[in-house]
Design an enzyme around this catalytic site. Sequence first.
Site, mmCIF file in Angstrom:
data_model
loop_
_atom_site.group_PDB
_atom_site.id
_atom_site.type_symbol
_atom_site.label_atom_id
_atom_site.label_comp_id
_atom_site.label_asym_id
_atom_site.label_seq_id
_atom_site.Cartn_x
_atom_site.Cartn_y
_atom_site.Cartn_z
ATOM 1 N N SER A 127 66.467 57.090 43.570
ATOM 2 C CA SER A 127 65.387 57.625 42.750
ATOM 3 C C SER A 127 65.935 58.584 41.705
ATOM 4 O O SER A 127 66.904 59.302 41.957
ATOM 5 C CB SER A 127 64.396 58.367 43.657
ATOM 6 O OG SER A 127 63.472 59.135 42.901
ATOM 7 N N TYR A 152 62.416 64.971 50.820
ATOM 8 C CA TYR A 152 62.430 63.531 50.477
ATOM 9 C C TYR A 152 63.514 63.252 49.442
ATOM 10 O O TYR A 152 64.365 62.385 49.643
ATOM 11 C CB TYR A 152 61.069 63.062 49.934
ATOM 12 C CG TYR A 152 61.221 61.751 49.214
ATOM 13 C CD1 TYR A 152 61.266 61.700 47.817
ATOM 14 C CD2 TYR A 152 61.401 60.572 49.925
ATOM 15 C CE1 TYR A 152 61.481 60.495 47.161
ATOM 16 C CE2 TYR A 152 61.608 59.362 49.274
ATOM 17 C CZ TYR A 152 61.655 59.344 47.890
ATOM 18 O OH TYR A 152 61.874 58.147 47.236
ATOM 19 N N LYS A 156 67.458 61.014 49.462
ATOM 20 C CA LYS A 156 68.025 60.043 48.515
ATOM 21 C C LYS A 156 69.421 60.474 48.072
ATOM 22 O O LYS A 156 70.349 59.669 47.996
ATOM 23 C CB LYS A 156 67.116 59.874 47.292
ATOM 24 C CG LYS A 156 65.795 59.209 47.584
ATOM 25 C CD LYS A 156 65.976 57.843 48.231
ATOM 26 C CE LYS A 156 64.657 57.182 48.559
ATOM 27 N NZ LYS A 156 64.798 55.907 49.270
ATOM 28 N N ASN A 201 49.090 60.409 45.750
ATOM 29 C CA ASN A 201 49.888 61.492 45.151
ATOM 30 C C ASN A 201 50.247 61.148 43.707
ATOM 31 O O ASN A 201 50.346 62.000 42.857
ATOM 32 C CB ASN A 201 51.206 61.662 45.927
ATOM 33 C CG ASN A 201 50.964 62.072 47.383
ATOM 34 O OD1 ASN A 201 50.214 63.004 47.629
ATOM 35 N ND2 ASN A 201 51.546 61.349 48.324
ATOM 36 N N ASP A 301 57.056 69.954 40.333
ATOM 37 C CA ASP A 301 57.135 68.966 39.252
ATOM 38 C C ASP A 301 58.185 69.370 38.221
ATOM 39 O O ASP A 301 58.313 70.553 37.902
ATOM 40 C CB ASP A 301 55.782 68.848 38.530
ATOM 41 C CG ASP A 301 54.876 67.836 39.217
ATOM 42 O OD1 ASP A 301 55.346 67.158 40.149
ATOM 43 O OD2 ASP A 301 53.705 67.743 38.829
HETATM 44 P P1 NAD Z 1 56.275 51.881 50.549
HETATM 45 O O1 NAD Z 1 55.922 52.993 51.457
HETATM 46 O O2 NAD Z 1 55.223 51.045 49.946
HETATM 47 O O3 NAD Z 1 57.318 50.890 51.268
HETATM 48 C C1 NAD Z 1 58.230 51.367 52.230
HETATM 49 C C2 NAD Z 1 58.098 50.448 53.427
HETATM 50 O O4 NAD Z 1 59.033 50.836 54.415
HETATM 51 C C3 NAD Z 1 56.697 50.500 54.079
HETATM 52 O O5 NAD Z 1 56.208 49.194 54.198
HETATM 53 C C4 NAD Z 1 56.948 51.146 55.456
HETATM 54 O O6 NAD Z 1 56.077 50.615 56.436
HETATM 55 C C5 NAD Z 1 58.406 50.767 55.694
HETATM 56 N N1 NAD Z 1 59.168 51.694 56.562
HETATM 57 C C6 NAD Z 1 59.303 53.039 56.443
HETATM 58 N N2 NAD Z 1 60.117 53.514 57.404
HETATM 59 C C7 NAD Z 1 60.523 52.429 58.153
HETATM 60 C C8 NAD Z 1 61.355 52.256 59.284
HETATM 61 N N3 NAD Z 1 61.957 53.311 59.882
HETATM 62 N N4 NAD Z 1 61.544 51.014 59.786
HETATM 63 C C9 NAD Z 1 60.936 49.934 59.206
HETATM 64 N N5 NAD Z 1 60.120 50.031 58.127
HETATM 65 C C10 NAD Z 1 59.922 51.265 57.609
HETATM 66 O O7 NAD Z 1 57.184 52.543 49.397
HETATM 67 P P2 NAD Z 1 57.674 51.931 48.009
HETATM 68 O O8 NAD Z 1 56.959 52.660 46.916
HETATM 69 O O9 NAD Z 1 57.661 50.446 48.059
HETATM 70 O O10 NAD Z 1 59.196 52.452 47.986
HETATM 71 C C11 NAD Z 1 60.221 51.626 48.471
HETATM 72 C C12 NAD Z 1 61.513 52.415 48.359
HETATM 73 O O11 NAD Z 1 61.700 52.841 47.004
HETATM 74 C C13 NAD Z 1 61.541 53.684 49.210
HETATM 75 O O12 NAD Z 1 62.861 53.854 49.709
HETATM 76 C C14 NAD Z 1 61.237 54.787 48.205
HETATM 77 O O13 NAD Z 1 61.816 56.015 48.599
HETATM 78 C C15 NAD Z 1 61.908 54.240 46.972
HETATM 79 N N6 NAD Z 1 61.346 54.778 45.731
HETATM 80 C C16 NAD Z 1 60.004 54.651 45.502
HETATM 81 C C17 NAD Z 1 59.471 55.181 44.308
HETATM 82 C C18 NAD Z 1 57.997 55.092 44.037
HETATM 83 O O14 NAD Z 1 57.515 55.866 43.196
HETATM 84 N N7 NAD Z 1 57.278 54.214 44.679
HETATM 85 C C19 NAD Z 1 60.304 55.800 43.377
HETATM 86 C C20 NAD Z 1 61.670 55.894 43.655
HETATM 87 C C21 NAD Z 1 62.186 55.382 44.842
HETATM 88 C C1 WQD Z 2 53.743 61.707 37.437
HETATM 89 C C2 WQD Z 2 53.175 62.755 36.497
HETATM 90 C C3 WQD Z 2 52.429 64.732 37.613
HETATM 91 C C4 WQD Z 2 49.140 62.916 39.798
HETATM 92 C C5 WQD Z 2 57.084 61.043 42.288
HETATM 93 C C6 WQD Z 2 58.179 61.469 43.228
HETATM 94 C C7 WQD Z 2 59.405 60.621 43.000
HETATM 95 C C8 WQD Z 2 59.039 59.158 43.097
HETATM 96 C C9 WQD Z 2 57.961 58.836 42.102
HETATM 97 C C10 WQD Z 2 59.485 58.375 45.323
HETATM 98 C C11 WQD Z 2 53.618 64.160 36.865
HETATM 99 C C12 WQD Z 2 51.264 64.020 36.948
HETATM 100 C C13 WQD Z 2 50.231 63.104 38.981
HETATM 101 C C14 WQD Z 2 47.899 63.493 39.462
HETATM 102 C C15 WQD Z 2 48.906 64.415 37.495
HETATM 103 N N1 WQD Z 2 58.607 58.808 44.398
HETATM 104 N N2 WQD Z 2 50.102 63.838 37.848
HETATM 105 N N3 WQD Z 2 47.827 64.226 38.304
HETATM 106 O O1 WQD Z 2 56.022 63.269 40.489
HETATM 107 O O2 WQD Z 2 57.134 61.916 38.610
HETATM 108 O O3 WQD Z 2 57.507 61.284 40.987
HETATM 109 O O4 WQD Z 2 56.820 59.660 42.431
HETATM 110 O O5 WQD Z 2 60.642 58.202 45.174
HETATM 111 O O6 WQD Z 2 60.373 60.955 43.974
HETATM 112 O O7 WQD Z 2 58.522 62.803 42.930
HETATM 113 O O8 WQD Z 2 55.297 60.887 39.958
HETATM 114 O O9 WQD Z 2 53.078 59.856 39.749
HETATM 115 O O10 WQD Z 2 53.333 61.889 41.264
HETATM 116 O O11 WQD Z 2 53.451 62.153 38.775
HETATM 117 O O12 WQD Z 2 48.811 65.094 36.449
HETATM 118 O O13 WQD Z 2 46.866 63.374 40.184
HETATM 119 O O14 WQD Z 2 51.749 62.742 36.606
HETATM 120 O O15 WQD Z 2 52.316 66.142 37.458
HETATM 121 O O16 WQD Z 2 53.815 64.891 35.679
HETATM 122 P P1 WQD Z 2 56.484 61.960 39.943
HETATM 123 P P2 WQD Z 2 53.727 61.158 40.019
#
Ligand code: NAD
Ligand code: WQD
Length: 342
Positions: A127, A152, A156, A201, A301
């Site tokens: 991330s 969290y 990473k 979130n 943030d």
């Molecule tokens: P998600 O929660 O939709 O998917 C994660 C999946 O992993 C879920 O289906 C959950 O049930 C499963 N899981 C969690 N812990 C587990 C375990 N111990 N054993 C088996 N299954 C398990 O999340 P996502 O948004 O698809 O994110 C996928 C990956 O990408 C994550 O590693 C997340 O940290 C990373 N990521 C997500 C974002 C984002 O904004 N969505 C941004 C950057 C990185």
């Molecule tokens: C985006 C922008 C908020 C909600 C997060 C995690 C990051 C990754 C992606 C897992 C920001 C603003 C948001 C709301 C708002 N997740 N906002 N009102 O914070 O960039 O990243 O998700 O890996 O690790 O930190 O994404 O979508 O939460 O926010 O104003 O109700 O929108 O302040 O500027 P973020 P976000």
Amino acid sequence: MSKQILVTGGTGYIGSHTVVELQNSGFDVVIVDDLSNSQIEVLDNIEKITGIKPAFEKFDLSDSALTDNFFKQYSNIEAIIHFAAYKAVGESVQKPLEYYRNNLNSLMNLLAGMKKYGVAHMVFSSSCTVYGQPDKLPVTESTPRKEAESPYGNTKAIAEDILRDFARVNKDINSIALRYFNPVGAHESALIGELPVGVPNNLLPFITQTAAGLRDELSIFGDDYDTPDGTAIRDYINVVDLSKAHVVAINRMLQNKNKANYEYFNVGTGEGYSVMQLVKTFIEVTGVDVKYKIVGRREGDIEKIWADTSYGNKELGWKAEKTLEETLASAWKWEKNIRGIK
Ligand code: NAD
Ligand code: WQD
């Protein structure tokens, strides 16, 4: 038995979209997911899109015995895409041990299995959170990582260190970490998408739920940032484009094109958009109003971040293709589908 790609977390948001792209590219996929943050019905929806229902095993990857057992049972795994993790930033502050245990033990159990059973390639979900607030924008892969804002984010950063240190002494095992910026949107079929549990979130699901009438109004967290309209800027990457980057990364290793046995790449669009720009573009694209109010900044943030994507564009031969407008429209189509809105 054909070679298989293991997709951990494959019924989750990004994992399910990546399974579709893998199947579309001819790969045989097996999913492991404990369904802690996704639903089993996702398998049927993947099948509706591709015609192929992926093999599925439900267990907790942080359990070393169950993970070892899986590798014994599935002896044709040639590569792993590791999505499985807990990802709620705020929750991680309240439950740090659960996050370190789940996210790091799962990774270490998989790496131990790869070494023991001869699985040679892993793509890892990292991330842009590892950069914190960069001093210089756009942010490149050589930008030094900063102190994580949350447990969290720290999982990473630590995971990347584990991959780096593991690669140093396991030259026959390759890994690529993809540093996602902000994944958004949904598959054009509207059969798979982001299904946040409880109050979202993230920004875009909150916008679409407000547009669908599930939320009264969007709170915009701060308009006093040093940005053109005062609201924070992010690099929003379409989830289908992001999923395709995983297929490219897997092929890079399968075809021995990787330049080192641990690599990492930014995966973003290279464009930054503010919160207000996202809200206004959503309203323009969908014709649906979204009520909002400006409130104070959200704890933790950062102000602004967007990717320098030139390294990944060149090395991976991958580039984001979808426009912001298409992406926002796909998110709205998904929201309407799951809420039964015409
Ligand atoms: P998600 O929660 O939709 O998917 C994660 C999946 O992993 C879920 O289906 C959950 O049930 C499963 N899981 C969690 N812990 C587990 C375990 N111990 N054993 C088996 N299954 C398990 O999340 P996502 O948004 O698809 O994110 C996928 C990956 O990408 C994550 O590693 C997340 O940290 C990373 N990521 C997500 C974002 C984002 O904004 N969505 C941004 C950057 C990185
Ligand atoms: C985006 C922008 C908020 C909600 C997060 C995690 C990051 C990754 C992606 C897992 C920001 C603003 C948001 C709301 C708002 N997740 N906002 N009102 O914070 O960039 O990243 O998700 O890996 O690790 O930190 O994404 O979508 O939460 O926010 O104003 O109700 O929108 O302040 O500027 P973020 P976000």
